[in-house]
Scaffold this motif. Structure first.
Motif, mmCIF file in Angstrom:
data_model
loop_
_atom_site.group_PDB
_atom_site.id
_atom_site.type_symbol
_atom_site.label_atom_id
_atom_site.label_comp_id
_atom_site.label_asym_id
_atom_site.label_seq_id
_atom_site.Cartn_x
_atom_site.Cartn_y
_atom_site.Cartn_z
ATOM 1 N N CYS A 356 0.812 -1.217 0.000
ATOM 2 C CA CYS A 356 0.000 0.000 0.000
ATOM 3 C C CYS A 356 0.845 1.268 0.000
ATOM 4 C CB CYS A 356 -0.939 -0.002 1.206
ATOM 5 S SG CYS A 356 -2.278 -1.201 1.063
ATOM 6 N N CYS A 367 0.742 2.432 -9.332
ATOM 7 C CA CYS A 367 -0.529 2.237 -8.629
ATOM 8 C C CYS A 367 -1.313 1.062 -9.209
ATOM 9 C CB CYS A 367 -1.372 3.512 -8.694
ATOM 10 S SG CYS A 367 -0.718 4.885 -7.717
ATOM 11 N N ALA A 371 -2.284 -2.225 -7.085
ATOM 12 C CA ALA A 371 -3.683 -2.628 -6.936
ATOM 13 C C ALA A 371 -3.896 -4.060 -7.407
ATOM 14 C CB ALA A 371 -4.579 -1.674 -7.714
ATOM 15 N N ALA A 390 -8.559 -0.222 1.730
ATOM 16 C CA ALA A 390 -9.624 0.295 0.865
ATOM 17 C C ALA A 390 -9.488 1.809 0.691
ATOM 18 C CB ALA A 390 -10.990 -0.053 1.447
ATOM 19 N N ALA A 391 -9.136 2.504 1.769
ATOM 20 C CA ALA A 391 -8.958 3.951 1.696
ATOM 21 C C ALA A 391 -7.769 4.293 0.805
ATOM 22 C CB ALA A 391 -8.756 4.515 3.096
ATOM 23 N N SER A 392 -6.688 3.528 0.941
ATOM 24 C CA SER A 392 -5.500 3.773 0.112
ATOM 25 C C SER A 392 -5.810 3.582 -1.367
ATOM 26 C CB SER A 392 -4.351 2.850 0.530
ATOM 27 O OG SER A 392 -3.945 3.111 1.844
ATOM 28 N N LEU A 393 -6.566 2.521 -1.662
ATOM 29 C CA LEU A 393 -6.927 2.257 -3.060
ATOM 30 C C LEU A 393 -7.833 3.364 -3.597
ATOM 31 C CD1 LEU A 393 -7.597 -1.573 -2.876
ATOM 32 C CD2 LEU A 393 -5.822 -0.452 -4.235
ATOM 33 N N THR A 394 -8.737 3.850 -2.780
ATOM 34 C CA THR A 394 -9.639 4.936 -3.196
ATOM 35 C C THR A 394 -8.861 6.212 -3.446
ATOM 36 O OG1 THR A 394 -11.443 3.986 -1.907
ATOM 37 C CG2 THR A 394 -11.670 6.273 -2.588
ATOM 38 N N ASP A 395 -7.924 6.511 -2.525
ATOM 39 C CA ASP A 395 -7.098 7.714 -2.694
ATOM 40 C C ASP A 395 -6.231 7.598 -3.933
ATOM 41 O OD1 ASP A 395 -8.151 8.745 -0.428
ATOM 42 O OD2 ASP A 395 -6.475 8.172 0.871
ATOM 43 N N ALA A 397 -6.914 6.043 -6.617
ATOM 44 C CA ALA A 397 -7.722 6.152 -7.825
ATOM 45 C C ALA A 397 -8.227 7.554 -8.069
ATOM 46 C CB ALA A 397 -8.913 5.205 -7.741
ATOM 47 N N SER A 398 -8.087 8.439 -7.043
ATOM 48 C CA SER A 398 -8.575 9.805 -7.191
ATOM 49 C C SER A 398 -7.669 10.594 -8.098
ATOM 50 C CB SER A 398 -8.646 10.484 -5.810
ATOM 51 O OG SER A 398 -9.496 9.750 -4.942
#
Length: 399
Positions: A356, A367, A371, A390-395, A397-398
């Motif tokens: 992560c 990234c 992922a 999950a938060a790291s993956l969301t960030d 993808a932003s």
């Protein structure tokens, strides 16, 4: 005159080393341990700068003990550099030794600080805390000149990015000076390439492409065909990553092939580590392949040669994968953007490999590969880590 200046002056380095070795032995025989140690330390640093293997023997240790002063501290740093690849390193005591060497303004201080800080930049180990080392480099860089100063300043900019600063901000002063002619064009090549790499890793594709275009122009004007080639290869890679267009990507790669692989490079070695690594891989000589791949990664990371740095990560990952070092293999495959290789290597891992931290790199190829590994290992993720991942993956993808 050190090896950096000798190369620029066209001096035969091998003959210089022979003379210095003879000088060291004569001084030691005459009981002049202080002078003999200084010559021996310079010889060691010259080997390091050329990419040749360093050997710290008992003779140097005895000279350091007989000399006194900062000799023991210099010995600690040289021993760390010699052991760095095979045995790892402990940064705090090395930094403490460097602080002593810098405090007394030892003539070798700047070269020693540069050698250590560049290794830290290349390794990018999450457990390293190089704040004290950065302070030393900041203290010593203004008094240096030429390429040595620029390399120190580029490392400081990279460590500032690692600490959370944007690459635009961390490289702002270097960029202004390079564009304003306050840095010799030969050294400005390195600024443009290192800045381009930093921008690319921050997912700032357009800005990175522009920096590499400037590097091509500056390298071409100054006869650095090797650096021009690597900058063109980086342009081709980034043009593909950011869908700039097939025309620019193919034209850049064609131009790189036209320049050829034997052009001069600002940061050059006595051998081609890429060729050595590939040959050792083919022959299944894993220790040799690992050492050469590490040297390959060092040269292209410090040169800002993005595409070839990624290739070095890929081959380094292959070495670790063959050796059964899955964790290290996956990390290098992710940094190279090799999703399939990273996923395949992770399949054999019996426990979750937390990559992560690599999502913070922001480069889309890194990234994406990270992922992929996380997705492949979904069943192994500890329950208490799910929310954070999950938060790291969301960030990641932003936009």
């Amino acid at each position: 005159m050190d090896v950096l200046h000798e190369r620029c002056a066209g001096v035969d380095i091998s003959k210089t080393r022979q003379l210095r070795t003879r000088q060291r032995d004569l001084l030691a025989s005459a009981g002049q341990a202080d002078a003999a140690f200084t010559v021996a330390a310079k010889l060691m640093l010259d080997r390091y700068d050329s990419g040749d293997r360093m050997f710290v023997d008992e003779h140097l240790k005895r000279l350091a003990g007989d000399t006194g002063g900062t000799a023991s501290d210099i010995y600690v740093v040289l021993k760390a550099l010699a052991d760095w690849f095979e045995y790892g390193y402990d940064l705090p005591p090395v930094t403490t030794a460097l602080e002593t060497v810098v405090q007394v303004c030892d003539p070798l201080a700047a070269r020693l600080v540069l050698a250590i800080i560049e290794q830290i930049v290349v390794d990018e180990h999450p457990d390293d805390h190089p704040a004290r080392l950065s302070d030393l480099a900041s203290e010593i860089a203004p008094s240096q000149t030429g390429l040595l100063r620029i390399r120190l300043e580029c490392c400081l900019a990279d460590l500032a990015v690692r600490a959370g600063q944007s690459p635009e901000e961390s490289y702002a002063d270097l960029d202004r000076r390079a564009l304003g002619g306050r840095i010799p064009e030969r050294c400005a090549v390195l600024v443009h390439m290192r800045r381009g790499r930093a921008l690319a890793l921050a997912d700032l594709g357009s800005e990175a492409l522009e920096a590499y275009r400037r590097a091509v122009l500056a390298a071409t004007r100054d006869g650095l065909g090797g650096d021009a080639r690597h900058a063109l290869r980086s342009i081709s890679y980034l043009a593909d990553q950011y869908n700039v267009g097939f025309s620019e990507s193919s034209q850049a790669m064609l131009s790189a092939r036209t320049v050829g692989a034997k052009g001069a490079r600002l940061i050059d070695l006595s051998f081609n580590p890429a060729v050595s690594a590939l040959e050792a891989l083919v022959d299944d000589r894993l220790p040799d392949a690992s050492r050469a791949a590490h040297q390959w990664l060092w040269q292209d990371r410090i040169s800002g040669a993005l595409t070839d740095e990624n290739l070095a990560h890929q081959r380094y990952g292959e070495v670790f994968n063959r050796a059964g070092e899955t964790k290290h293999a996956v990390r290098h495959f992710v940094l190279a953007g090799r999703r399939k290789d990273a996923r395949s290597a992770a399949e054999s891992a019996p426990e979750f490999l937390n990559v992560c931290d690599l999502l913070e790199v922001r480069a889309r190829w890194v990234c994406s590969a990270a992922a992929t590994v996380i997705g492949q290992q979904a069943d192994l993720i500890p329950d208490d880590a799910v929310a954070g991942i999950a938060a790291s993956l969301t960030d990641g993808a932003s936009p």
